[in-house]
Design an enzyme around this catalytic site. Structure first.
Site, PDB file in Angstrom:
ATOM      1  N   LEU A 254       4.610 -14.416  13.799  1.00  0.00           N
ATOM      2  CA  LEU A 254       4.486 -14.880  15.099  1.00  0.00           C
ATOM      3  C   LEU A 254       3.676 -14.001  15.963  1.00  0.00           C
ATOM      4  O   LEU A 254       2.768 -14.408  16.955  1.00  0.00           O
ATOM      5  CB  LEU A 254       5.717 -15.021  15.973  1.00  0.00           C
ATOM      6  CG  LEU A 254       6.835 -16.469  15.815  1.00  0.00           C
ATOM      7  CD1 LEU A 254       8.039 -16.235  16.267  1.00  0.00           C
ATOM      8  CD2 LEU A 254       6.017 -17.498  16.056  1.00  0.00           C
TER       9      LEU A 254
ATOM     10  N   LYS B  64       4.025 -10.188  16.038  1.00  0.00           N
ATOM     11  CA  LYS B  64       4.953  -8.987  16.789  1.00  0.00           C
ATOM     12  C   LYS B  64       3.789  -7.717  16.808  1.00  0.00           C
ATOM     13  O   LYS B  64       3.790  -7.135  17.819  1.00  0.00           O
ATOM     14  CB  LYS B  64       5.946  -8.806  15.769  1.00  0.00           C
ATOM     15  CG  LYS B  64       7.058  -9.702  15.926  1.00  0.00           C
ATOM     16  CD  LYS B  64       8.317  -9.153  15.495  1.00  0.00           C
ATOM     17  CE  LYS B  64       8.257  -8.837  13.931  1.00  0.00           C
ATOM     18  NZ  LYS B  64       8.244  -9.910  13.045  1.00  0.00           N
TER      19      LYS B  64
ATOM     20  N   ASP C 258      17.962 -12.509   9.089  1.00  0.00           N
ATOM     21  CA  ASP C 258      17.705 -12.020   7.754  1.00  0.00           C
ATOM     22  C   ASP C 258      18.629 -10.948   7.415  1.00  0.00           C
ATOM     23  O   ASP C 258      18.753 -10.191   8.444  1.00  0.00           O
ATOM     24  CB  ASP C 258      16.188 -11.410   7.853  1.00  0.00           C
ATOM     25  CG  ASP C 258      15.340 -12.367   7.788  1.00  0.00           C
ATOM     26  OD1 ASP C 258      15.384 -13.883   7.657  1.00  0.00           O
ATOM     27  OD2 ASP C 258      14.131 -12.281   8.034  1.00  0.00           O
TER      28      ASP C 258
ATOM     29  N   GLU D 228      18.011  -8.570   5.342  1.00  0.00           N
ATOM     30  CA  GLU D 228      17.452  -7.388   5.116  1.00  0.00           C
ATOM     31  C   GLU D 228      17.341  -6.666   6.307  1.00  0.00           C
ATOM     32  O   GLU D 228      17.108  -5.458   6.581  1.00  0.00           O
ATOM     33  CB  GLU D 228      15.961  -7.757   4.649  1.00  0.00           C
ATOM     34  CG  GLU D 228      15.931  -8.283   3.104  1.00  0.00           C
ATOM     35  CD  GLU D 228      16.254  -9.822   3.038  1.00  0.00           C
ATOM     36  OE1 GLU D 228      16.463 -10.637   3.946  1.00  0.00           O
ATOM     37  OE2 GLU D 228      15.696 -10.278   2.074  1.00  0.00           O
TER      38      GLU D 228
ATOM     39  N   GLY E 116     -10.263  -5.220  -4.888  1.00  0.00           N
ATOM     40  CA  GLY E 116      -9.284  -5.880  -5.822  1.00  0.00           C
ATOM     41  C   GLY E 116      -9.022  -5.088  -7.101  1.00  0.00           C
ATOM     42  O   GLY E 116      -9.191  -4.300  -7.187  1.00  0.00           O
TER      43      GLY E 116
ATOM     44  N   CYS F 242     -15.425  -0.784  -2.844  1.00  0.00           N
ATOM     45  CA  CYS F 242     -14.368  -0.602  -3.985  1.00  0.00           C
ATOM     46  C   CYS F 242     -14.631  -1.138  -5.220  1.00  0.00           C
ATOM     47  O   CYS F 242     -15.807  -0.950  -5.921  1.00  0.00           O
ATOM     48  CB  CYS F 242     -12.961  -0.561  -3.423  1.00  0.00           C
ATOM     49  SG  CYS F 242     -11.666   0.459  -4.365  1.00  0.00           S
TER      50      CYS F 242
ATOM     51  N   GLN G 262     -18.101  -1.124  -7.743  1.00  0.00           N
ATOM     52  CA  GLN G 262     -17.813  -0.855  -8.868  1.00  0.00           C
ATOM     53  C   GLN G 262     -18.601  -2.019 -10.096  1.00  0.00           C
ATOM     54  O   GLN G 262     -19.255  -1.792 -11.073  1.00  0.00           O
ATOM     55  CB  GLN G 262     -16.679  -0.642  -9.627  1.00  0.00           C
ATOM     56  CG  GLN G 262     -15.578   0.538  -8.954  1.00  0.00           C
ATOM     57  CD  GLN G 262     -14.295   0.519  -9.144  1.00  0.00           C
ATOM     58  OE1 GLN G 262     -13.752  -0.309  -9.947  1.00  0.00           O
ATOM     59  NE2 GLN G 262     -13.590   1.606  -8.619  1.00  0.00           N
TER      60      GLN G 262
ATOM     61  N   GLU H  61     -10.801  -0.320 -16.740  1.00  0.00           N
ATOM     62  CA  GLU H  61      -9.819  -1.242 -16.030  1.00  0.00           C
ATOM     63  C   GLU H  61      -9.870  -2.493 -16.810  1.00  0.00           C
ATOM     64  O   GLU H  61      -8.641  -3.196 -16.857  1.00  0.00           O
ATOM     65  CB  GLU H  61      -9.878  -1.172 -14.599  1.00  0.00           C
ATOM     66  CG  GLU H  61      -8.941  -2.063 -13.992  1.00  0.00           C
ATOM     67  CD  GLU H  61      -9.133  -2.331 -12.380  1.00  0.00           C
ATOM     68  OE1 GLU H  61      -8.270  -2.910 -11.615  1.00  0.00           O
ATOM     69  OE2 GLU H  61     -10.051  -1.915 -12.016  1.00  0.00           O
TER      70      GLU H  61
ATOM     71  N   HIS I 296     -13.266   2.465   1.747  1.00  0.00           N
ATOM     72  CA  HIS I 296     -12.906   1.404   2.432  1.00  0.00           C
ATOM     73  C   HIS I 296     -13.527   1.382   3.916  1.00  0.00           C
ATOM     74  O   HIS I 296     -12.453   2.003   4.743  1.00  0.00           O
ATOM     75  CB  HIS I 296     -11.471   0.878   2.463  1.00  0.00           C
ATOM     76  CG  HIS I 296     -11.056   0.243   1.161  1.00  0.00           C
ATOM     77  ND1 HIS I 296     -10.906  -0.877   0.717  1.00  0.00           N
ATOM     78  CD2 HIS I 296     -10.675   1.188   0.030  1.00  0.00           C
ATOM     79  CE1 HIS I 296     -10.261  -1.023  -0.463  1.00  0.00           C
ATOM     80  NE2 HIS I 296     -10.320   0.062  -0.938  1.00  0.00           N
TER      81      HIS I 296
ATOM     82  N   GLU J   2     -13.852  -0.645   6.052  1.00  0.00           N
ATOM     83  CA  GLU J   2     -13.264  -1.583   6.945  1.00  0.00           C
ATOM     84  C   GLU J   2     -12.072  -1.072   7.918  1.00  0.00           C
ATOM     85  O   GLU J   2     -11.648  -1.367   8.893  1.00  0.00           O
ATOM     86  CB  GLU J   2     -12.932  -3.013   6.381  1.00  0.00           C
ATOM     87  CG  GLU J   2     -11.798  -2.666   5.476  1.00  0.00           C
ATOM     88  CD  GLU J   2     -12.215  -2.170   4.010  1.00  0.00           C
ATOM     89  OE1 GLU J   2     -11.333  -2.385   2.907  1.00  0.00           O
ATOM     90  OE2 GLU J   2     -13.053  -1.658   3.711  1.00  0.00           O
TER      91      GLU J   2
END
Length: 528
Positions: free
Chosen positions: A12, A14, A143, A145, A350, A377, A381, A401, A503, A505
């Site tokens: 929502l 928060k 919830d 949790e 990613g 990132c 590469q 990788e 990164h 950003e």
């Protein structure tokens, strides 16, 4: 202490509400800290799929955290720390570690008091000169949790003093198109659930797609036992940067100060947000930027990147229109059609093999067609791999990788990463130093030789291939001074082609855009 809970449905806003309130209190002259308590059993979101959790936001001190901490930083300007995010998994891990060490002296370890005590310790820990601590409780009331967290903040309020703790509950007030009605019943039930565990909200923030009529607000006030002035509406905005303006208009910050019987030290300054909102919504100049990644179905997977692009647009007085492209949709035949209206391309970060060929084809297209390119990132590469294959002639070059047996491992694990057994929290994480070459586009963007940026990766450029690249048009213009690891690459004969291992950003703010994104958008804006 201000506790923000959510009801009816998740997502929502928060985090956005907490971040906006933090700015408003800061603007009034107070020092604020914002924290997130997440109810899932993962120790942190670092090993979770972006489809499950969205972006993993990384702090300067190397914590992998919830993306809401990105909102906190962007709105408040306060750099988050490890001590600002905790999960049920981390709490249970800490408690069980103590139990194994015999710290509980043979007592039966239970949710109450041991888990709730650990939550309360987290809430109070590492608080020094702050006037306000805003704690957002993840999940939705009801919830299973979330119950230990809600019980902990109920106890905390009793122990710390009711006059020193404020409960804000954010709920959905849906609009039913068929009957043309605003419905308050979900909010009533959500507050009833909250009150059944001993928490009475002091302020209710009602999220709705339409303005809530006074009669409906009175209804919420009556059935939820709050003052009509403490029923705050937040109608869907066109840009998230309107949120502080909207909440101030609804007098959220005034109601918070009134609850604590505190006077404002300064007048709220909303001019920066008005300027940004006006720039985002009313710029006539538009620039199309493609983000290529493999999680584009969930835009939150690249939340900080999309926001940083918008910040760069504000800096350059243009609107950034983002075109989301799935890397698996890219092939040699589709590039011209996919990118024909794009002035810039971002190769997103990613992990894993899926979609790699699409990224390589995209990077080659950007390189050959002289389209402004930013690789972040994994994007950086793959720019190395593409160049090694198609320019240097290492036809089977790859990252280990993706292909552990490649003859030309231009991207590889560093030695300290090869011996690790655990995946969680073991990457190169947090802020690292980087030194820039003065004769570079990157230096022209930063206008300084020494920078620090946040990292989240295992694989690096393999310095065994450094000499091969030195003889080419790919220049390495940023290096870590301590390890010698490559941080930034540029193409010499290209209008704007930069790849970064870090990164950028994560450090971009609407009020202070990241220099790389500002420079990238400027180059894309001038693309012909």
């Amino acid at each position: 202490y201000i506790f923000v809970t959510g009801g009816v449905v998740s997502s929502l806003g928060k985090g956005l509400s907490s971040a906006s309130l933090a700015y408003l209190l800061q603007s009034r002259g107070y020092k604020v800290r914002i924290r997130k308590l997440d109810p899932y059993l993962n120790v942190d979101p670092g090993t979770m799929s972006p489809f499950q959790h969205g972006e993993v936001f990384v702090t300067d001190d190397g914590a992998e955290t919830d993306l809401d901490l990105g909102h906190y930083e962007r709105f408040s300007g306060i750099s988050a720390k490890k001590s600002d995010n905790i999960t049920t998994g981390k709490i249970y891990s800490d408690v069980l570690k103590k139990e194994r060490q015999g710290k509980y002296l043979g007592k039966t370890v239970q949710v109450i008091p041991h888990i709730t005590n650990r939550i309360k310790e987290f809430i109070k820990h590492d608080v020094a000169k702050e006037d306000f601590v805003i704690c957002e409780i993840g999940g939705t009331v009801g919830d299973i949790e979330s119950l230990p967290f809600l019980e902990a903040i109920r106890q905390f309020s009793n122990e710390f003093g009711r006059k020193n703790t404020l409960f804000i509950h954010l709920t959905l007030v849906p609009y039913m198109r068929a009957s043309d009605e605003i419905k308050t019943k979900p909010t009533q039930h959500s507050v009833k659930e909250l009150r059944s565990i001993g928490i009475q909200p002091d302020i209710i923030i009602c999220r709705s797609e339409r303005s809530i009529p006074l009669d409906q607000r009175k209804k919420i006030s009556l059935f939820c036992n709050v003052s009509i002035d403490d029923v705050i509406e937040t109608v869907d905005v066109k840009t998230i940067y309107e949120a502080p303006i909207s909440f101030n208009k609804e007098k959220l910050d005034e109601r918070v100060l009134k609850f604590f019987k505190i006077k404002s030290r300064k007048k709220v300054n909303l001019n920066p947000w008005k300027k940004i909102t006006n720039s985002v919504l009313n710029n006539k100049k538009k620039v199309n930027i493609a983000i290529i990644g493999k999680y584009v179905e969930l835009k939150d997977a690249y939340k900080s990147i999309s926001e940083a692009l918008i910040h760069g647009g504000v800096f350059n007085s243009c609107e950034v229109k983002i075109k989301w492209i799935h890397s698996e949709d890219v092939n040699l035949k589709s590039t011209a059609n996919l990118f024909q209206d794009c002035s810039g391309i971002v190769a997103a970060p990613g992990f894993g093999e899926r979609g790699i060929n699409g990224k390589l084809i995209t990077i080659q297209y950007a390189r050959i067609k002289n389209i402004s390119f930013l690789g972040i990132c994994l994007g950086m590469q793959m720019a190395v791999v593409e160049f090694a294959r198609n320019v240097l002639g290492f036809k089977t070059a790859h990252s280990t990788e993706i292909n552990s047996k490649t003859k030309y491992p231009v991207i590889d694990l560093m030695q300290d990463q090869k011996v690790l057994l655990n995946k969680g929290g073991t990457m190169r994480l947090g802020s690292y130093k980087c030194e820039l070459l003065k004769k570079s586009k990157t230096y022209n963007a930063y206008k300084q030789e020494k920078i620090e940026e946040r990292h989240r990766h295992r694989y690096e450029f393999n310095n065994d291939f450094l000499d091969h690249f030195k003889k080419s048009d790919m220049k390495f213009v940023g290096t870590n001074p301590e390890s010698g690891l490559i941080e930034i690459l540029e193409l010499k004969n290209h209008p704007w082609f930069i790849g970064v291992q870090f990164h950028p950003e994560f450090k971009s703010r609407p009020l202070s855009p990241h220099p790389l994104f500002s420079s990238f958008i400027k180059a894309a804006k001038n693309h012909k």
